[in-house]
Design a protein around this motif. Structure first.
Motif: not given
Length: 162
Positions: A2-4, A12-17, A55-56, A135-138
């Motif tokens: 888990n991310i800590a 991977d991400y997309t940022l929108t307004d 995978g989240d 999306t969490v890739k690694a």
């Protein structure tokens, strides 16, 4: 895993307004790799990622206070045109690099009124809600080197050149 704090996370991400316009995205490129817990990314996104795993997939709406801050009137100024040496035409929307106390900052021309140039040094995303689709890739443990330097050295742990 888990991310800590002190994990290196690739997303991977997309940022929108709030109008759905894409501001930034990793699509078509490499995922963003960052060292968690070291302020590499804006607080609202970092907080949302805590505890997630590979995978989240989720969306988060980040308030300005947790993003690039609120717009500050003190960041707005009016300067005389002669400061822009060698610039023939100055139009609203143009961006310039300016030297500031804490290094170089980007200022945006908001208005031109004769010889008065109105500048805004607020981050262009200040005051905006930021909508991230992630999306969490690694996720991997950071190396002692990365923790010491306060940032990820790339997904394979290779060293960056200064």
């Amino acid at each position: 895993m888990n991310i800590a704090n002190d994990t290196v996370v690739s997303i991977d991400y997309t940022l929108t307004d709030d109008h759905g316009a894409v501001i930034d995205s990793s699509t078509g490129g490499e995922p963003l790799a960052y060292l968690h817990g070291h302020h590499n990314i804006i607080p609202g996104l970092e907080n949302a990622l805590l505890g997630k795993k590979v995978g989240d997939h989720f969306t988060v709406r980040v308030a300005p206070e947790e993003g690039y801050g609120l717009r500050e009137e003190s960041m707005m100024q009016v300067v005389p045109r002669h400061l822009f040496q060698g610039v023939d035409e100055i139009l609203p929307g143009m961006k310039f690099h300016a030297e500031a106390a804490h290094g170089t900052t980007v200022v945006t021309v908001t208005a031109v009124n004769g010889d008065e140039i109105h500048l805004d040094a607020n981050h262009e995303l200040a005051g905006q809600h930021l909508n991230f689709e992630v999306t969490v890739k690694a996720v991997r443990a950071a190396t002692p080197d990365e923790i010491a330097h306060g940032h990820a050295h790339g997904p394979d742990g290779h060293h960056h050149h200064h």
